[in-house]
Each structure stands twice: as structure tokens, then as C-alpha cells.
Write an enzyme that holds these catalytic residues in place. Structure first.
Site, PDB file in Angstrom:
ATOM      1  N   TYR A 150       8.637  20.562  12.287  1.00  0.00           N
ATOM      2  CA  TYR A 150       8.867  19.484  11.130  1.00  0.00           C
ATOM      3  C   TYR A 150       7.264  19.338  10.766  1.00  0.00           C
ATOM      4  O   TYR A 150       6.302  19.198  11.300  1.00  0.00           O
ATOM      5  CB  TYR A 150       9.167  18.266  12.001  1.00  0.00           C
ATOM      6  N   ASP A 245      -0.616  22.030  11.985  1.00  0.00           N
ATOM      7  CA  ASP A 245      -0.074  20.749  11.798  1.00  0.00           C
ATOM      8  C   ASP A 245      -0.108  20.108  13.107  1.00  0.00           C
ATOM      9  O   ASP A 245       0.498  20.263  13.778  1.00  0.00           O
ATOM     10  CB  ASP A 245       1.327  20.786  11.302  1.00  0.00           C
ATOM     11  N   LYS A 273      -0.487  10.293  12.556  1.00  0.00           N
ATOM     12  CA  LYS A 273      -0.173   9.419  13.946  1.00  0.00           C
ATOM     13  C   LYS A 273      -1.346   8.793  14.666  1.00  0.00           C
ATOM     14  O   LYS A 273      -2.058   7.767  14.082  1.00  0.00           O
ATOM     15  CB  LYS A 273       0.745  10.294  14.589  1.00  0.00           C
TER      16      LYS A 273
HETATM   17  C1  LIG Z   1       5.311  13.088  11.999  1.00  0.00           C
HETATM   18  C2  LIG Z   1       4.999  14.402  11.732  1.00  0.00           C
HETATM   19  C3  LIG Z   1       4.810  14.628  10.230  1.00  0.00           C
HETATM   20  C4  LIG Z   1       5.173  13.642   9.407  1.00  0.00           C
HETATM   21  O1  LIG Z   1       4.241  12.505   9.442  1.00  0.00           O
HETATM   22  P1  LIG Z   1       4.625  11.232   8.554  1.00  0.00           P
HETATM   23  O2  LIG Z   1       3.666  10.113   8.884  1.00  0.00           O
HETATM   24  O3  LIG Z   1       6.171  10.793   9.411  1.00  0.00           O
HETATM   25  O4  LIG Z   1       4.971  11.440   7.269  1.00  0.00           O
HETATM   26  C5  LIG Z   1       4.259  15.839  10.207  1.00  0.00           C
HETATM   27  N1  LIG Z   1       4.128  16.875  11.008  1.00  0.00           N
HETATM   28  C6  LIG Z   1       4.375  16.586  12.229  1.00  0.00           C
HETATM   29  C7  LIG Z   1       4.167  17.756  13.144  1.00  0.00           C
HETATM   30  C8  LIG Z   1       4.917  15.394  12.689  1.00  0.00           C
HETATM   31  O5  LIG Z   1       5.294  15.078  14.124  1.00  0.00           O
END
Ligand SMILES: *Cc1c(COP(=O)(O)O)cnc(C)c1O
Length: 434
Positions: A150, A245, A273
Site C-alpha cells: 500500500y 516506501d 508516520k
Molecule cells: C500509511 C502508509 C502510506 C500512506 O500514508 P498516509 O499518511 O496515510 O497518507 C503510504 N505508504 C505506506 C507504506 C503506509 O503504511
């Protein structure tokens, strides 16, 4: 009254009924609605350390950690004080600040692959912007992502995107035109052969490969030995960019994230995060020649009214400075190992088949007897069994992510006493599944 109805207290249930009249599904992010586990969500009124308190005044040991950011625990006194002091100096200027320079330096010092970095306000924005930059820089359109990873909810990345979507059984998302995702190719995670075949065929057309180096959005999955190295090799050879990511893994597995752990240097890295210290921050950064392709130096446009917001940067900078103390990471790992081994023992004792993946301070207990290495194996989990486990744990005062395909987060505030209470609850919960 059904078992699920008894989960949330009277006040949470009342608030949820009200919320549904005003907010779609009553929530501002879908997985919060508890759809995968039944019953309504807890409405949280406060949090401190490793615990959250709901609107009914019940306190729970928290393994959601706001989905990752709260590595130091909730309402950390230093972070709260820093935010309060920053607020008194004004909450937004829309102009550069010294804080942003310090924050960029702090990120760079932890992640040497990052030579320049830009701040945004969410992980979604970070990955969306990194993809645009990669396409602009390479002059290519195609991107590759992995099934079950994701990367936020931007159009191009909403293909086979793991937990949130999977939980709701939405194979494709209406509102995303087919043309928008036609340049998004998906491969199974950990499949070196599929990767090599694709690059042999069309490597020269691929702008970038984006991945969670340690996926957390199909539950915790670890990269097989050699997988990330092979990715680095084939992308370098094809002059495609490699984008890590690390929105979950950044500053979670140690200051250097997954890239330090596996000794791989991506071209671009996305963060979010933890780096916001509990406030909304995202960032993307990497090679200077690529990053300078962004406006105002280069032609790729990207912007944000609240980007680099002084409150958010203050919270993030304070958190990252606390995390300079590497012993925090060793402690987190020790605590997580204790929890995982107690959970494994409890499952064995009850005769319940589980497969637990864990690294650093993240873990997932999959209800399957198979080793989970990708989305297909993650899906062999018995989600009904997970849901029942979840409900018993909640009734025992343990607040976990309400989906099988998420990770649990241990924070620096999870004491031995809290872990033992969790293990005791797990022993009880596994026995109800027999
Ligand atoms: C949470 C998450 C996102 C998206 O971040 P948001 O702050 O919710 O937009 C993107 N990549 C990964 C791996 C994530 O866990």
C-alpha cells in the site's frame, strides 16, 4: 445482544450512530470502522503512554499506535511541551523556517541515501509526488508495484493495494479511470523470477519500481534473501528508479530504516508516520540530481500550503531527536520478541495454527499454518478466526488493529507488565477458538 454489539461501550456506540449521520461510514479513514471484525469502533477520548481510553472511560493496551507514528508512546511529555511552545509562536506561516532546515538535516543524517528532501503532509502525498518526480526525471510512464503493498490512496497506486482495500473486498476502485492505472504494473512480492522476466521485456520503459521494502500492509512480510538486492540490480541496469516506501519502516526499525538493515541504497525514499511525531507529516527525498528536478529548480511541479508546518515539524524533530538514542530500538526489539514468543506459546498451548512474522517492533499473527511471504500466502489466513480473536482480546482490554492484514506496533511505553497482561489475554483468547 450479539457478541459483537457488546464490544464497544454505550457511549462509543451512541457516538458511532451520530457519526454515521454526518460522516460517510462514521469514520474519516475506512479501516477504523471495524467492518472486518464486526461491531462498531471505539471512540477514543485520550491516550497516554501505551494506553488509550475510550469515550466510555475504558482503558486499553494499544498496539495500533495511530497506525505507526506513536513509537514513543502517546502524549510523550517532551513532544507535548514542544508543540505547546511552537503553537504560541504561530501555527502556520506559508514561508520557509529554520526548523525545516534542521528537520531536513536530521532526516539526512539518519538516511544517507537522501541528499535532498521535501516535506509534505501525508504518506500518500509523499509517494504520489515521488512517482511524478520519477516519471518526469526518467521521461517514462510505467511504474511497477507489488501486490499487497500500500502506498496511500492516490489513483496510480490504488492497484492491488493490500489491507484497506482487501478488507472491503474492492478489487478495483470506482473513480479511478482505467487510463490512470494502465501504466501501473503489479508483480507478486518476493518473486525474483517475475521481476527478471518483466525487466527483460520492458525494463527500458519503466520509470520506477516502488515498494515497501518490508511490507506492512498485507500484515508483516519479510523480503526473501536476495530479493531487494536483485531489485537494485535490475533497476540500475534499466536506469529505472528504485523507490523505497519507508512510511512505516522509516525510523521504526532503527534510524536508518529498512535500507540500512538490508544495506540497499534506493534512489528515492518516502517517509511519513513516525517522522511527524504524531502530527501530519510526510517526506520524500533521495539523490540530489533527481530531487532538483522538482520546481522551483526543475520542471516537475509539487506544492503544499501547509507543507513544513511549524507545529508538525516541531513534533517530528523532537521525536527524531529522542530516537537518536539507539538503545530505544534495542529495547523495542527485546519487548517485541517477548510478546511474539509468548503469543506463539499461547497459540501452541491451545492448538491453534498461527504463523507470526515480526521484525524490530512490528509483528503480525496470521491465522494460518503456512509461511507468509506474499499476498497469496497472507490470504490463506482464517479471517473469521482472527475476528473472533480480536473481539476476545478487545474485551480483555487489548486494542489491536481491526484487520488480519495489518501490523501490530510495540512502543517504547510498552512495559513488561503491559506485555504480560497482553500475553495473558492472548492465552485466554486462543482457547476460545478451539
Ligand atoms: C500509511 C502508509 C502510506 C500512506 O500514508 P498516509 O499518511 O496515510 O497518507 C503510504 N505508504 C505506506 C507504506 C503506509 O503504511
Amino acid at each position: 445482544m450479539s457478541e459483537s454489539k457488546q464490544m464497544a461501550g454505550a457511549r462509543s456506540s451512541e457516538l458511532f450512530a451520530q457519526a454515521q449521520q454526518h460522516i460517510p461510514g462514521g469514520v474519516n479513514s475506512p479501516v477504523r470502522a471495524f467492518r472486518a471484525v464486526g461491531g462498531g469502533p471505539l471512540f477514543i477520548s485520550s491516550a497516554k503512554g501505551a494506553e488509550v481510553t475510550d469515550a466510555d472511560g475504558r482503558t486499553y493496551i494499544d498496539y495500533v499506535a495511530s497506525w505507526g507514528p506513536m513509537i514513543l508512546g502517546h502524549a510523550h511529555p517532551e513532544i507535548v511541551a514542544a508543540i505547546q511552545q511552537a503553537a504560541a509562536r504561530g501555527t502556520s506561516y506559508g514561508a520557509p523556517t529554520e526548523l525545516e532546515v534542521e528537520f531536513a538535516q536530521e532526516i539526512k543524517s539518519a538516511l544517507p541515501s537522501i541528499e535532498k528532501v521535501r516535506l509534505v503532509s501525508s504518506g500518500t502525498e509523499a509517494v504520489m509526488s515521488a512517482i511524478r518526480l520519477a516519471r518526469g526525471f526518467t521521461g517514462r510512464d510505467k511504474i511497477v508495484k507489488f501486490v499487497g503493498c500500500y502506498h496511500g490512496h492516490s489513483d496510480a497506486l490504488l492497484a492491488k493495494a493490500g489491507s484497506g482495500i482487501a478488507t472491503f473486498g474492492l478489487p478495483d476502485c470506482p473513480g479511478v479511470p482505467a487510463e490512470t492505472v494502465k501504466h501501473t504494473l503489479t508483480l507478486p512480492f518476493n518473486d525474483i523470477t517475475a521481476l527478471e522476466v518483466l525487466f527483460k521485456e520492458i525494463g527500458s520503459e519503466i520509470a520506477a519500481v516502488v515498494l515497501e521494502p518490508i511490507p506492512g500492509n498485507m500484515g508483516c512480510v519479510l523480503p526473501k534473501s536476495g530479493f531487494l538486492q536483485k531489485l537494485r540490480e535490475v533497476t540500475s541496469e534499466a536506469r529505472s528508479l528504485l523507490i523505497f516506501d519507508e512510511v512505516i519502516t522509516g525510523f521504526r526499525l532503527g534510524r536508518g530504516g529498512a535500507q540500512a538493515l538490508y544495506n540497499i541504497k534506493p534512489d528515492l525514499t518516502c517517509l511519513g508516520k513516525i517522522i511527524g511525531g504524531g502530527l501530519p507529516v510526510g517526506a520524500f527525498g533521495g539523490r540530489a540530481d533527481i530531487m532538483d528536478y522538482l520546481a522551483p529548480v526543475g520542471p516537475v511541479y509539487q506544492a503544499g500550503t501547509l507543507s513544513g508546518n511549524p507545529l508538525a515539524v516541531t513534533a517530528g524533530l523532537t521525536a527524531l531527536r529522542i530516537l537518536q538514542d539507539e538503545s530505544i530500538y534495542r529495547k523495542l526489539e527485546t519487548q517485541t520478541t517477548k510478546l511474539v514468543s509468548a503469543t506463539n506459546d499461547a497459540a501452541k498451548e491451545a492448538g491453534i495454527a498461527v504463523s507470526i512474522n515480526s521484525i524490530g517492533s512490528i509483528f503480525t499473527c496470521f491465522f494460518t499454518d503456512q509461511k507468509v511471504v506474499d499476498w497469496d500466502s497472507a490470504k490463506t489466513s482464517d479471517t473469521a478466526r482472527f475476528a473472533k480473536f480480536f473481539r476476545v482480546m478487545l474485551s480483555e482490554g487489548i486494542y489491536m488493529a481491526p484487520s488480519q492484514f495489518e501490523v501490530g506496533f510495540v512502543s517504547a511505553a510498552h512495559t513488561d507488565e503491559l506485555l504480560e497482561r497482553t500475553a495473558k489475554a492472548a492465552r485466554k483468547a486462543f482457547k476460545t477458538l478451539v
